[in-house]
Design an enzyme around this catalytic site. Structure first.
Site, PDB file in Angstrom:
ATOM      1  N   THR A  52       0.820  -1.214   0.000  1.00  8.68           N
ATOM      2  CA  THR A  52       0.000   0.000   0.000  1.00  8.68           C
ATOM      3  C   THR A  52       0.856   1.267   0.000  1.00  8.68           C
ATOM      4  O   THR A  52       1.987   1.256   0.518  1.00  8.68           O
ATOM      5  CB  THR A  52      -0.920   0.005   1.249  1.00  8.68           C
ATOM      6  OG1 THR A  52      -1.454   1.305   1.442  1.00  8.68           O
ATOM      7  CG2 THR A  52      -0.162  -0.366   2.520  1.00  8.68           C
ATOM      8  N   GLU A  87       0.390   3.544   1.912  1.00  6.76           N
ATOM      9  CA  GLU A  87       0.464   4.018   3.304  1.00  6.76           C
ATOM     10  C   GLU A  87       1.815   3.715   3.962  1.00  6.76           C
ATOM     11  O   GLU A  87       2.140   4.285   5.000  1.00  6.76           O
ATOM     12  CB  GLU A  87      -0.664   3.412   4.142  1.00  6.76           C
ATOM     13  CG  GLU A  87      -2.037   3.826   3.647  1.00  6.76           C
ATOM     14  CD  GLU A  87      -3.095   3.727   4.730  1.00  6.76           C
ATOM     15  OE1 GLU A  87      -2.774   3.857   5.911  1.00  6.76           O
ATOM     16  OE2 GLU A  87      -4.269   3.520   4.355  1.00  6.76           O
ATOM     17  N   TYR A 118      -1.691  -0.284  11.123  1.00  7.54           N
ATOM     18  CA  TYR A 118      -1.922  -1.043   9.882  1.00  7.54           C
ATOM     19  C   TYR A 118      -0.752  -0.840   8.915  1.00  7.54           C
ATOM     20  O   TYR A 118      -0.149  -1.799   8.425  1.00  7.54           O
ATOM     21  CB  TYR A 118      -3.243  -0.593   9.219  1.00  7.54           C
ATOM     22  CG  TYR A 118      -3.306  -0.901   7.733  1.00  7.54           C
ATOM     23  CD1 TYR A 118      -3.440  -2.213   7.280  1.00  7.54           C
ATOM     24  CD2 TYR A 118      -3.216   0.123   6.779  1.00  7.54           C
ATOM     25  CE1 TYR A 118      -3.481  -2.496   5.912  1.00  7.54           C
ATOM     26  CE2 TYR A 118      -3.260  -0.154   5.424  1.00  7.54           C
ATOM     27  CZ  TYR A 118      -3.390  -1.456   4.983  1.00  7.54           C
ATOM     28  OH  TYR A 118      -3.423  -1.740   3.640  1.00  7.54           O
TER      29      TYR A 118
HETATM   30  P1  NAD Z   1     -10.042  -6.907   2.609  1.00 11.54           P
HETATM   31  O1  NAD Z   1     -10.026  -6.631   4.072  1.00 11.54           O
HETATM   32  O2  NAD Z   1     -11.278  -6.625   1.832  1.00 11.54           O
HETATM   33  O3  NAD Z   1      -9.680  -8.449   2.354  1.00 11.54           O
HETATM   34  C1  NAD Z   1      -8.696  -9.128   3.076  1.00 11.54           C
HETATM   35  C2  NAD Z   1      -8.982 -10.618   2.933  1.00 11.54           C
HETATM   36  O4  NAD Z   1      -7.932 -11.320   3.603  1.00 11.54           O
HETATM   37  C3  NAD Z   1     -10.296 -11.070   3.593  1.00 11.54           C
HETATM   38  O5  NAD Z   1     -11.008 -11.903   2.698  1.00 11.54           O
HETATM   39  C4  NAD Z   1      -9.856 -11.827   4.826  1.00 11.54           C
HETATM   40  O6  NAD Z   1     -10.758 -12.873   5.181  1.00 11.54           O
HETATM   41  C5  NAD Z   1      -8.501 -12.363   4.383  1.00 11.54           C
HETATM   42  N1  NAD Z   1      -7.589 -12.628   5.510  1.00 11.54           N
HETATM   43  C6  NAD Z   1      -7.239 -11.790   6.507  1.00 11.54           C
HETATM   44  N2  NAD Z   1      -6.371 -12.388   7.333  1.00 11.54           N
HETATM   45  C7  NAD Z   1      -6.153 -13.628   6.822  1.00 11.54           C
HETATM   46  C8  NAD Z   1      -5.345 -14.731   7.226  1.00 11.54           C
HETATM   47  N3  NAD Z   1      -4.575 -14.659   8.321  1.00 11.54           N
HETATM   48  N4  NAD Z   1      -5.343 -15.854   6.468  1.00 11.54           N
HETATM   49  C9  NAD Z   1      -6.124 -15.928   5.352  1.00 11.54           C
HETATM   50  N5  NAD Z   1      -6.925 -14.933   4.926  1.00 11.54           N
HETATM   51  C10 NAD Z   1      -6.922 -13.789   5.664  1.00 11.54           C
HETATM   52  O7  NAD Z   1      -8.801  -6.119   2.028  1.00 11.54           O
HETATM   53  P2  NAD Z   1      -8.587  -5.445   0.598  1.00 11.54           P
HETATM   54  O8  NAD Z   1      -9.047  -4.051   0.663  1.00 11.54           O
HETATM   55  O9  NAD Z   1      -9.081  -6.338  -0.461  1.00 11.54           O
HETATM   56  O10 NAD Z   1      -7.000  -5.415   0.550  1.00 11.54           O
HETATM   57  C11 NAD Z   1      -6.267  -6.513   0.012  1.00 11.54           C
HETATM   58  C12 NAD Z   1      -4.790  -6.187   0.106  1.00 11.54           C
HETATM   59  O11 NAD Z   1      -4.509  -4.993  -0.617  1.00 11.54           O
HETATM   60  C13 NAD Z   1      -4.318  -5.960   1.537  1.00 11.54           C
HETATM   61  O12 NAD Z   1      -3.067  -6.568   1.680  1.00 11.54           O
HETATM   62  C14 NAD Z   1      -4.203  -4.449   1.640  1.00 11.54           C
HETATM   63  O13 NAD Z   1      -3.198  -4.085   2.547  1.00 11.54           O
HETATM   64  C15 NAD Z   1      -3.840  -4.073   0.221  1.00 11.54           C
HETATM   65  N6  NAD Z   1      -4.268  -2.727  -0.202  1.00 11.54           N
HETATM   66  C16 NAD Z   1      -5.579  -2.367  -0.130  1.00 11.54           C
HETATM   67  C17 NAD Z   1      -5.954  -1.100  -0.575  1.00 11.54           C
HETATM   68  C18 NAD Z   1      -7.392  -0.658  -0.564  1.00 11.54           C
HETATM   69  O14 NAD Z   1      -7.665   0.495  -0.899  1.00 11.54           O
HETATM   70  N7  NAD Z   1      -8.335  -1.516  -0.235  1.00 11.54           N
HETATM   71  C19 NAD Z   1      -4.988  -0.206  -1.060  1.00 11.54           C
HETATM   72  C20 NAD Z   1      -3.657  -0.625  -1.112  1.00 11.54           C
HETATM   73  C21 NAD Z   1      -3.306  -1.893  -0.690  1.00 11.54           C
END
Ligand code: NAD
Length: 315
Positions: free
Chosen positions: A123, A125, A147
Site C-alpha cells: 500500500t 500508506e 496497519y
Molecule cells: P479486505 O479486508 O477486503 O480483504 C482481506 C482478505 O484477507 C479477507 O477476505 C480476509 O478474510 C482475508 N484474511 C485476513 N487475514 C487472513 C489470514 N490470516 N489468512 C487468510 N486470509 C486472511 O482487504 P482489501 O481491501 O481487499 O486489501 C487486500 C490487500 O490490498 C491488503 O493486503 C491491503 O493491505 C492491500 N491494499 C488495499 C488497498 C485498498 O484500498 N483496499 C490499497 C492498497 C493496498
C-alpha cells in the site's frame, strides 16, 4: 500457470480471482480464512469454475500453506487485516498476525517450494503522508498507523527474502482502491449505503484529507502486469493521479445518488490521520500499464453494485 491467491474472498483479492479466471488461462487456488472482511459471496460467480479451487484457511498455518504452495507456480498475497481504524481502536495484534507473520509464513513456504513468482500486495500508506509532490519507490518508509506499520514490515521481510534467498519477490504499492465487493466499513461503500437510506455520512475532521483513487479493475491489471512482466526484487507504485479530498468524494457520492449534501456530519478526526498520499507511477507505466477508468465511471459502477446487491449480502 497455477497461482495461489491469498485473501481472495476479500475486496481486491476477489476482483483479482475473477480477473484471472476471465482474462487468463491460469489455474487459481484461493486461500482465505474468511474473517469478518472476507465473504464467499464475493466469489459466488467463480466458486464452481473448473480452473478454480477455494480453500478456507489461515496464511499463518504453515502446514497448510506448504502443502498448497508446493503445487503452484506463483503466490499473490492479498491476505491482510486492512482497516486502519480497527488497527487503532481495537489493537494491532491481528494485524501483526496476518500481515507480518502470515507473509513470513508464505515466504518460508515459497522458498522451500522454489516457486517462480511471489507478489506481495502492499500500500501507499507504507510511505507515510506527503503534503506536496509524490512518493517514488526508492523513498524511505515512514508508516504512521499500526496497519501501515505491519504492511511496511511485510514489505521489508519480503524484500529480504529476495536478497537473502533469491526468492523472486515483487511488490506493488497501490493507492486507495474503490469498486464492487469492498467491505462497507470503508468510506465509499459506507457512504453509499448510508446516503441511500437517508442516514448521515460521518466525515472525519474537515474532510480535507486527500487520497488518490484507483478503480479496483485497474489495480488488478497492474498486479497482473507486475506478476508476469515485473523485474524480480522490484517495487512498483500503482496510482491513478486522481486526487480528491474526502469531502469532494462525499459530494460526488451524494450528488450521484441525488441525496442532500446536508447528510454530511463532520466528526472527530482519526488519530494521526494522514493528510495526503500521492504516487509517482512511471516505473509501472514502463511495463505498459496505465489506468483505463475515470473516477466518475468507476463510481457509477460501484454505486450500481451496492444499490442492487447490498440488501442480499450478509455484510
Ligand atoms: P479486505 O479486508 O477486503 O480483504 C482481506 C482478505 O484477507 C479477507 O477476505 C480476509 O478474510 C482475508 N484474511 C485476513 N487475514 C487472513 C489470514 N490470516 N489468512 C487468510 N486470509 C486472511 O482487504 P482489501 O481491501 O481487499 O486489501 C487486500 C490487500 O490490498 C491488503 O493486503 C491491503 O493491505 C492491500 N491494499 C488495499 C488497498 C485498498 O484500498 N483496499 C490499497 C492498497 C493496498
Amino acid at each position: 500457470m497455477k497461482t495461489l491467491v491469498t485473501g481472495g474472498a476479500g475486496f481486491i483479492g476477489s476482483n483479482y480471482v475473477n480477473y484471472l479466471l476471465t482474462e487468463t488461462t491460469d489455474d487459481v487456488v484461493t486461500l482465505d480464512s474468511l474473517t469478518y472482511a472476507g465473504s464467499l459471496d464475493n466469489l459466488e460467480s467463480v466458486l464452481d469454475h473448473q480452473r478454480h479451487e477455494f480453500v478456507e484457511g489461515d496464511i499463518c498455518d504453515s502446514g497448510l500453506v506448504s502443502e498448497l504452495i508446493a503445487d503452484v507456480d506463483a503466490v499473490v498475497n492479498f491476505a491482510a487485516e486492512s482497516h486502519v481504524d480497527r488497527s487503532i481502536d481495537s489493537g494491532s495484534k491481528p494485524f501483526v498476525h496476518s500481515n507480518v507473520e502470515g507473509t513470513q509464513t508464505l515466504l518460508d513456504a515459497s522458498v522451500e517450494a522454489g516457486i517462480d513468482r511471489f507478489l506481495q500486495v502492499s500500500t501507499d500508506e507504507v510511505y507515510g503522508h506527503i503534503l506536496s509532490g509524490k512518493f517514488s519507490e526508492s523513498d524511505p518508509l515512514n508508516p504512521r498507523n499500526p496497519y501501515a506499520a505491519t504492511k511496511a514490515a511485510a514489505d521489508m521481510i519480503a524484500n529480504s527474502y529476495n536478497v537473502t534467498y533469491d526468492l523472486p519477490v515483487l511488490i506493488t504499492r497501490s493507492s486507495n482502491n474503490f469498486g464492487p465487493r469492498q467491505h462497507p466499513e470503508k468510506l465509499i461503500p459506507k457512504f453509499i449505503k448510508r446516503a441511500e437510506q437517508g442516514e448521515e455520512v460521518p466525515l472525519y475532521g474537515d474532510g480535507s484529507n486527500i487520497r488518490e483513487w484507483l478503480y479496483v479493475e485497474d489495480n488488478c491489471r497492474a498486479i497482473d502486469t507486475v506478476l508476469r512482466n515485473g523485474n524480480e526484487g522490484e517495487i512498483y507504485n500503482v496510482g491513478s493521479g486522481i486526487e480528491l479530498t474526502n469531502l469532494e468524494v462525499t459530494h460526488r457520492i451524494l450528488d450521484e445518488l441525488g441525496a442532500s449534501r446536508d447528510l454530511i456530519s463532520f466528526v472527530e478526526d482519526r488519530a494521526g490521520h494522514d493528510q495526503r498520499y500521492a504516487l509517482e507511477t512511471s516505473k509501472i507505466e514502463s511495463l505498459g500499464w496505465s489506468t483505463e477508468w475515470k473516477f466518475e465511471e468507476g463510481l457509477e459502477q460501484t454505486i450500481d453494485y451496492y444499490t442492487s446487491n447490498y440488501s442480499s449480502r450478509k455484510v
